[in-house]
Write a protein that holds these residues in place. Structure first.
Motif, short mmCIF file in Angstrom:
data_model
loop_
_atom_site.label_atom_id
_atom_site.label_comp_id
_atom_site.label_asym_id
_atom_site.label_seq_id
_atom_site.Cartn_x
_atom_site.Cartn_y
_atom_site.Cartn_z
N THR A 198 51.88 41.55 50.97
CA THR A 198 50.93 43.51 51.48
C THR A 198 49.76 43.37 52.72
OG1 THR A 198 50.10 42.79 48.74
CG2 THR A 198 48.81 44.74 50.43
N TYR A 219 38.69 40.80 43.00
CA TYR A 219 39.20 42.52 42.02
C TYR A 219 39.70 42.43 43.94
CZ TYR A 219 35.75 41.58 38.36
OH TYR A 219 35.02 41.68 37.11
N VAL A 220 41.06 42.79 44.44
CA VAL A 220 41.62 42.56 45.15
C VAL A 220 42.60 43.98 45.22
CG1 VAL A 220 44.18 41.89 46.67
CG2 VAL A 220 42.40 40.37 45.75
N ASN A 221 43.03 44.33 43.57
CA ASN A 221 43.75 45.42 43.49
C ASN A 221 42.54 46.58 43.67
OD1 ASN A 221 46.30 43.98 43.29
ND2 ASN A 221 46.07 43.69 40.64
N ASN A 222 41.71 46.43 42.78
CA ASN A 222 40.72 47.49 43.13
C ASN A 222 40.06 47.92 44.69
OD1 ASN A 222 40.34 46.09 40.69
ND2 ASN A 222 38.89 47.79 40.33
N CYS A 249 37.24 41.72 47.12
CA CYS A 249 38.24 40.94 47.45
C CYS A 249 37.15 38.97 46.75
CB CYS A 249 38.45 40.59 48.80
SG CYS A 249 39.33 42.53 49.12
N ILE A 281 42.42 47.48 47.12
CA ILE A 281 43.51 48.58 47.85
C ILE A 281 43.24 49.70 47.63
CG2 ILE A 281 45.59 49.11 47.84
CD1 ILE A 281 45.81 45.26 47.55
N MET A 282 42.82 50.56 46.18
CA MET A 282 42.34 51.75 45.66
C MET A 282 41.70 52.00 46.57
SD MET A 282 43.41 50.28 41.20
CE MET A 282 42.62 51.57 41.25
N ARG A 330 48.09 37.52 49.94
CA ARG A 330 49.14 38.37 48.89
C ARG A 330 49.62 38.60 50.18
NH1 ARG A 330 46.90 41.88 44.74
NH2 ARG A 330 47.67 43.67 45.31
N LEU A 345 43.49 39.74 51.53
CA LEU A 345 44.91 40.01 51.09
C LEU A 345 44.49 38.58 51.01
CD1 LEU A 345 45.78 43.31 52.17
CD2 LEU A 345 45.95 42.05 49.35
N ARG A 393 42.49 52.93 49.48
CA ARG A 393 43.51 54.05 49.39
C ARG A 393 42.65 55.05 49.63
NH1 ARG A 393 47.12 52.34 52.66
NH2 ARG A 393 48.56 50.46 52.02
#
Length: 457
Positions: free
Chosen positions: A200, A162-165, A158, A167-168, A197, A192, A171
């Motif tokens: 989210t 690399y916020v998407n990474n 974060c 979250i991935m 974001r 986030l 998950r």
């Protein structure tokens, strides 16, 4: 039995002294203990290594290893973890990696914290790819990552954008049976929020509650602050009311977050209401709380109340910072009391704070806004230090006074010095020159601006 007990007492004494930063005295106690026949063990030396790495330097801590070996006590993983952690705290990546390699060569097996320290260090230094490589290396080894490892990874991803990474990863961990703890949720929500974001972050907050956890003050305040930053004020206030209605802990930081945001958007009456709630809750204000209240009173024109708070700060045994005095100076300027603002600036300097550029900019802005452009120019020329805000303020106020030629000269000087001025302010100067019939000067100014951009890009 006596010897073991004596060594245990020795270690307690050493730990207490090291905690109090009295490492030299701790060394003297070890020497006295040896003279009395109480021999130090690996815990004694590990405590010393950690203290030296925290309060002195890694090299001094490393020198303890040779003393351990001379005493016939082999260093263990904790010894090296303390050294690696010390190197990581000082961002000495090459030293941390060298110590890690040395540990492997000494046939000392790294534990989870050895990897965690390295991963955190790499993230701090902006090397997310290398941090991920160490994480994968750890995951593929016999030593599996722990919850602290996952928290470090999510936080590091974060913070490095690399916020998407993050979250991935979160998950994937859930799919593999990992049950996130409160800290994991807070870390992801914080990342986030900083990435703005909001949607989210609120979705993760809902998951958090559905998982049976109770969000704490940090969780709610983080999401609330994010909503304020994204100008989702009603949503932020909803979170505030939800937190209060459910009886969750609410501290001064959360109140100050709300008050500061409401002041910023001009909802002063609502900010005043939150202040009353804060006072009725019996929270003992800290300096941040006082600064927030002073800012509110200055915005309301209640300068006497703001000044009274300065006395309250001293009574509480706190010390005003530069921000406190800058708020007062800005409040005096907004009230048109420029003499008082200048006197308070002199008083502030007498306290040893040094040159305060923000306070000087406040006075410059106040003079220009009040239409005292000649006084503003004199103040501008007298300033020892200037920044982009200083130049933007004076150029903007010269435009308001329709002194476009003077504004253009200062703007060119600013840009040539490597500072920046808002494009809107630049356009205002050019349009102003055209409006008073100086189209030729406007054309020349455009050309100069183009050349300056080419030189600085």
């Amino acid at each position: 039995m006596v010897a073991r007990l004596s060594t245990k007492v020795l270690n307690i004494c050493i730990a207490s002294m090291c905690k109090a930063k009295q490492v030299v005295k701790a060394e003297a106690v070890i020497i006295d203990g040896i003279r009395l026949g109480v021999l130090p063990d690996v815990v004694t030396y590990n405590t010393l290594i950690d203290a030296y790495c925290r309060f002195d330097c890694v090299d001094t801590g490393y020198s303890v290893l040779s003393r351990m070996r001379e005493a016939g006590i082999p260093p263990d993983v904790i010894s090296y973890n303390s050294l690696i952690s010390g190197a990581a705290r000082k961002c000495l990546l090459s030293s941390a990696l060298d110590l890690f390699d040395e540990m492997l060569r000494a046939d000392i097996h790294p534990d989870a914290w050895s990897y965690n320290i390295l991963i955190n260090c790499l993230f701090k230094l902006g090397k997310p790819d290398e941090a991920n490589r160490i994480f994968m290396e750890m995951a593929l080894s016999e030593l599996h990552p722990c919850s602290a490892t996952y928290n470090i990874m999510i936080n590091g991803l974060c913070k490095n954008g690399y916020v998407n990474n993050a979250i991935m990863l979160f998950r994937n961990l859930q799919r593999h049976g990992f049950i996130p703890e409160v800290l994991t949720y807070n870390t992801l929500i914080n990342g986030l929020s900083k990435a703005r974001r909001t949607g989210t972050a609120r979705r993760i907050l809902r998951e958090f509650k559905e998982a049976g956890y109770e969000p704490n003050c940090i969780t709610y305040t983080t999401v609330m602050k994010c909503c304020f930053q994204c100008r989702q004020f009603d949503e932020a206030l909803e979170i505030l009311h939800e937190m209060r209605s459910k009886g969750y802990t609410f501290d001064g930081y959360a109140y100050c977050t709300v008050i500061a945001a409401l002041i910023k958007i001009g909802r002063i009456e609502e900010a005043d209401e939150i202040v009353r709630l804060m006072q009725h809750s019996g929270i003992q204000p800290d300096l941040v709380s006082y600064n927030t209240l002073i800012n509110l009173y200055c915005r309301q024109g209640r300068l006497d109340d703001a000044m009274k708070l300065l006395g309250d700060i001293e009574k509480e045994g706190l010390e005003c910072d530069q921000y406190t005095h800058t708020i007062i100076i800005n409040g005096l300027c907004n009230a048109g009391n420029f003499l008082g603002a200048k006197q308070h600036l002199i008083y502030m300097n007498s306290l040893g704070f040094g040159y305060n550029l923000v306070a000087h900019n406040c006075i410059l802005h106040g003079l220009g806004k009040a239409g005292h452009i000649d006084h503003a120019m004199k103040w501008f020329e007298s300033m020892e230090v200037k920044d982009s805000f200083t130049y933007t303020i004076i150029v903007h106020n010269l435009c308001r006074a329709r002194r476009f030629l003077c504004a253009s000269k200062i703007m060119v000087l600013c840009l040539n010095s490597g500072f920046r001025i808002l494009r809107a302010t630049q356009r205002a100067v050019i349009d102003g020159l055209c409006s008073i019939g100086y189209t030729n000067e406007a054309r020349k100014l455009k050309l100069k601006l183009r050349v300056i951009r080419l030189l600085h890009d």
